[in-house]
Scaffold this active site. Structure first.
Site, mmCIF file in Angstrom:
data_model
loop_
_atom_site.group_PDB
_atom_site.id
_atom_site.type_symbol
_atom_site.label_atom_id
_atom_site.label_comp_id
_atom_site.label_asym_id
_atom_site.label_seq_id
_atom_site.Cartn_x
_atom_site.Cartn_y
_atom_site.Cartn_z
ATOM 1 N N HIS A 163 48.198 45.638 47.806
ATOM 2 C CA HIS A 163 47.130 44.976 47.044
ATOM 3 C C HIS A 163 45.784 45.692 47.138
ATOM 4 C CE1 HIS A 163 49.068 41.619 45.184
ATOM 5 N NE2 HIS A 163 49.598 41.203 46.311
ATOM 6 N N ASP A 190 53.608 45.542 44.290
ATOM 7 C CA ASP A 190 52.256 44.980 44.436
ATOM 8 C C ASP A 190 51.316 45.974 45.125
ATOM 9 O OD1 ASP A 190 53.081 42.742 43.132
ATOM 10 O OD2 ASP A 190 52.486 41.335 44.677
ATOM 11 N N ASN A 222 55.429 42.036 40.950
ATOM 12 C CA ASN A 222 54.948 41.205 39.845
ATOM 13 C C ASN A 222 53.527 41.572 39.417
ATOM 14 O OD1 ASN A 222 54.103 39.978 42.418
ATOM 15 N ND2 ASN A 222 53.248 38.357 41.165
ATOM 16 N N HIS A 223 52.787 42.323 40.239
ATOM 17 C CA HIS A 223 51.441 42.755 39.859
ATOM 18 C C HIS A 223 51.455 44.119 39.161
ATOM 19 C CE1 HIS A 223 48.488 39.827 41.504
ATOM 20 N NE2 HIS A 223 49.573 39.422 42.146
ATOM 21 N N HIS A 453 56.019 39.795 48.501
ATOM 22 C CA HIS A 453 55.544 38.768 47.561
ATOM 23 C C HIS A 453 54.784 37.617 48.212
ATOM 24 C CE1 HIS A 453 55.396 36.994 43.651
ATOM 25 N NE2 HIS A 453 56.265 36.027 43.887
ATOM 26 N N ASP A 639 40.157 47.198 23.784
ATOM 27 C CA ASP A 639 39.901 48.571 24.226
ATOM 28 C C ASP A 639 39.247 48.630 25.604
ATOM 29 O OD1 ASP A 639 37.435 47.592 23.638
ATOM 30 O OD2 ASP A 639 36.940 49.069 22.097
ATOM 31 N N SER A 641 36.417 47.897 26.694
ATOM 32 C CA SER A 641 35.079 48.496 26.691
ATOM 33 C C SER A 641 34.049 47.604 27.359
ATOM 34 C CB SER A 641 34.646 48.758 25.239
ATOM 35 O OG SER A 641 34.565 47.541 24.515
ATOM 36 N N ASN A 679 21.826 39.355 21.279
ATOM 37 C CA ASN A 679 20.932 40.518 21.257
ATOM 38 C C ASN A 679 21.115 41.379 20.002
ATOM 39 O OD1 ASN A 679 23.367 41.743 21.715
ATOM 40 N ND2 ASN A 679 22.834 42.576 23.742
ATOM 41 N N ASP A 681 23.400 43.406 18.853
ATOM 42 C CA ASP A 681 23.805 44.807 18.975
ATOM 43 C C ASP A 681 25.152 45.072 18.309
ATOM 44 O OD1 ASP A 681 25.468 43.461 20.684
ATOM 45 O OD2 ASP A 681 25.209 44.845 22.377
#
Length: 700
Positions: A163, A190, A222-223, A453, A639, A641, A679, A681
């Protein structure tokens, strides 16, 4: 003197019992909150999956956009992925002082990376993408179940969840030695999420995997799932560390994760899987599944089976009413049906080979039409595809059956009771009892199972008459001192030998007094942290708790019994905690055994408001929904971002409005998105996203 000794003994036993009870309560709190969070994640994803399955796009462009947004990485063509993640076009500046990689990798590259990460250096994005590209090529040639033998090495070391805790991996290598031809490792999934150095762990493990492909084995956990990564921090970590190329790195990692093997067998006697098993676990099926098709294990069956069968019949040009029973069975199977009567004689090998190629090509085209794929790149042969081609007599399984096999081995937990039932605590997988373990061990002639797990206080734990071993390698998982990490070593006799550790600088800097009384000192700190997290959880459900308390307060006195308090709290939070036992830490002494519940709720609000200077009602909503809102934001932000574009918002709103039967014009959606973009943008950031919910709450 004897009476004094007995008195001291009684006092000490009472003291130890109180410490143990406090430890168990603390552990239950941490674990209950963790599993509730996992359950929320699965519910949230199921909601989006439901929307996807019941949404009818108005155009192919709309369908493609939403598919890319919510099924990120699925069905990516080989050529497209390589073109998108073109690392060769990236230049490494002369000012770069970090480690440099050249392929094929050598042991010196691996040790150089370890030293660089100890010095907090960062690997350049070009090398990261190159490493992921080579790792993916290697993983594609591996079977679903790796086979390891103790004949070729002195022992096999098995590590559990890491982890993102790089210090634990460093300590394992320091104590046990680096991977080498005589030192075999199995890392049981994991690797990422929750910790702050998940990407560094992946880079180290993938590097050693390429340097020692026969000695390093990685199982999927599972992660290792991009939908889980959205909630638990790995996606955010990658984007923060590699702002310019983070999207490309994430896309490659998603594709690498789906190629990780599902299990490992040691000497055909010890099965290593991340989560567990179920009463339907079938290793033969797991061996043949095309694992890369399941990029997110959270997403199961995409269509209703009846609709799928009708489409197959339509494509085949057959009428079910006119077909014979055998033909009906063939038509309803989601797999291609080869008709032996059409096959030429095996004596003419050239003619037979041409027939096979033609028949396979026809079935591929038929499947493409079935899943709305117009064209596709030819993919190189992988191990799983070769297994499928060579075993033509094997039974055919539906995608749902294959998905459940993978879900069970990644998400399941053992239980002391007999039987097998749904894992409602986590929201995925199942609980399996000792009878299920015995059945699987007997069926496949195994000695015992190793799984991970679950965090264990000592780093490992046996159950089911020592037939199931849980190994967990992330120490201090919940809090400093909360648990040890451990790994297990298996020799030719397959007798497990455990090594425990605690990798934390704070634990090593305790004073002598604290060190002598460290169990009490650390447990006190853990207890405070656990109850602080629990009070935050209670505060996040203030409104629901108030309604539950009033239901017990028939006369409107503003007071309820402590027994009713405990019952009401469990009915709202559903954490399965011993509330009557926890009451002294959560509720002040109540006169006449009754609690003034509004005053208690006000105290919870005051405690949280002292940390966040926000209106109490709004703060409650944010505490309750922030994780879900943040995950939703990242899902919409396709994306990664950190900003939601107008187009992303528009398509997402089309999904929601379709689900809620709300008629809204394109101009109406444009007005809505502009009102959230404070704002101006042209994008929506996370603060603006939260602000929109704040305004809705205030207006209500």
């Amino acid at each position: 003197a004897f009476k004094a000794a007995v008195l001291i003994q009684r006092w000490y036993r009472r003291y130890v019992a109180r410490l143990e009870m406090r430890r168990r309560c603390t552990w239950r709190i941490f674990q209950s909150i963790e599993y509730a969070c996992e359950q929320d994640q699965i519910k949230l994803y199921n909601f989006f999956s439901y929307l996807m399955d019941h949404f009818t796009p108005s155009s192919s462009k709309e369908r493609d956009f939403i598919s890319r947004m919510f099924i990120s990485g699925e069905g990516v063509k080989e050529a497209e992925l390589e073109k998108y993640c073109d690392y060769e076009s990236m230049e490494v500046p002369d000012s770069y002082t970090g480690p440099r990689l050249s392929f094929p990798l050598l042991p010196d590259h691996a040790t150089a990376l370890l030293e660089a990460f100890k010095q907090k250096q960062q690997l350049h994005a070009r090398y990261v993408l190159n490493l992921l590209h080579e790792t993916r090529k290697h993983l594609k040639q591996l079977p679903n179940i790796s086979h390891v033998s103790t004949c070729y090495s002195e022992e096999v070391t098995v590590c559990g969840d890491l982890h993102g805790q790089l210090d634990d991996l460093f300590l394992i290598f320091y104590k046990n030695g680096l991977p080498s031809p005589s030192k075999t490792y199995v890392f049981n999934g994991d690797f990422v999420d929750r910790g702050k150095q998940s990407l560094e762990i992946l880079i180290v493990l993938f590097t050693f995997l390429l340097v020692y492909p026969n000695e390093v084995h990685l199982n999927r956990g599972n992660h290792e799932d991009h939908m889980v990564n959205l909630r638990y921090g790995f996606t955010k970590e990658v984007m923060q560390k590699y702002k310019a190329h983070g999207r490309k790195i994430l896309k490659m990692i998603q594709n690498v994760f789906c190629w990780l093997p599902l299990a490992t067998l040691i000497d055909e006697k010890v099965l290593i899987i991340h989560g567990g098993i179920s009463d339907t676990t079938d290793l033969d099926m797991l061996e043949k599944i095309q694992r890369h098709k399941f990029i997110s294990v959270l997403r199961g069956k995409k269509r209703k089976e009846s609709n799928r069968n009708m489409e197959i019949q339509e494509i085949n040009g057959e009428d079910k009413a006119e077909a014979s029973p055998a033909e009906q069975d063939a038509a309803t199977s989601p797999y291609p049906q080869f008709r032996a009567a059409q096959a030429p004689s095996m004596a003419n090998r050239l003619e037979f080979s041409r027939w096979v190629r033609q028949t396979v090509q026809e079935q591929i085209e038929r499947c493409r039409r079935l899943v709305d794929v117009s064209e596709s790149e030819e993919e190189e042969l992988t191990y799983s595809s070769l297994v499928s081609m060579t075993d033509l007599d094997a039974p055919c399984w539906t995608r749902q059956e294959e998905w459940k096999q993978i879900l069970d081995i990644l998400w399941s937990d053992p239980m002391p009771q007999e039987g097998c039932r749904e894992n409602t605590v986590r929201g995925g997988g199942c609980y399996f009892g000792p009878d299920v373990t015995e059945k699987i061990l007997k069926k496949y002639r195994l000695q015992f199972l190793i799984r991970s797990h679950e965090c264990k206080q000592e780093g490992y734990e046996f159950c089911h008459s020592r037939k199931v071993l849980t190994i967990f390698s992330a120490s201090n998982y919940y809090e400093i001192g909360s648990n040890r990490g451990a790994y297990v070593k298996l020799g030719p006799d397959l007798v497990p030998h455990f090594v425990q550790y605690q990798a934390n600088k704070t634990a090593h800097t305790l004073t002598m007094t604290q060190r002598q009384g460290s169990p009490a000192f650390l447990r006190e700190a853990q207890g405070e942290s656990a109850f602080r997290a629990l009070r935050e959880k209670l505060f996040a459900h203030t409104s629901a708790l108030s309604s539950a308390f009033k239901a017990y307060d028939k006369d409107g006195t503003g007071r309820i019994s402590l027994s009713n308090w405990a019952t009401a709290v469990e009915s709202v939070l559903r954490l399965g905690l011993p509330w009557r036992m926890l009451r002294p830490q959560l509720v002040r002494s109540a006169a006449d055994g009754a609690l003034e519940y509004q005053s208690w709720l006000d105290d919870l609000a005051m405690e949280q408001r002292s940390q966040e200077h926000i209106q109490s009602g709004l703060l409650e909503v944010i505490y309750r929904n922030r994780s879900n809102l943040e995950t939703i934001f990242r899902i919409i932000d396709r994306d990664h971002s950190g900003l939601i574009s107008f187009e992303e918002f528009y398509q997402t709103w089309k999904l929601f409005s379709s689900h809620m039967n709300i008629e809204l014009t394109d101009d109406g959606i444009s007005d809505l998105v502009r009102s959230i973009d404070f704002n101006k943008d042209g994008n929506i950031d996370f603060n603006e996203f939260l602000e929109a919910f704040r305004l809705v709450k205030q207006s209500q």
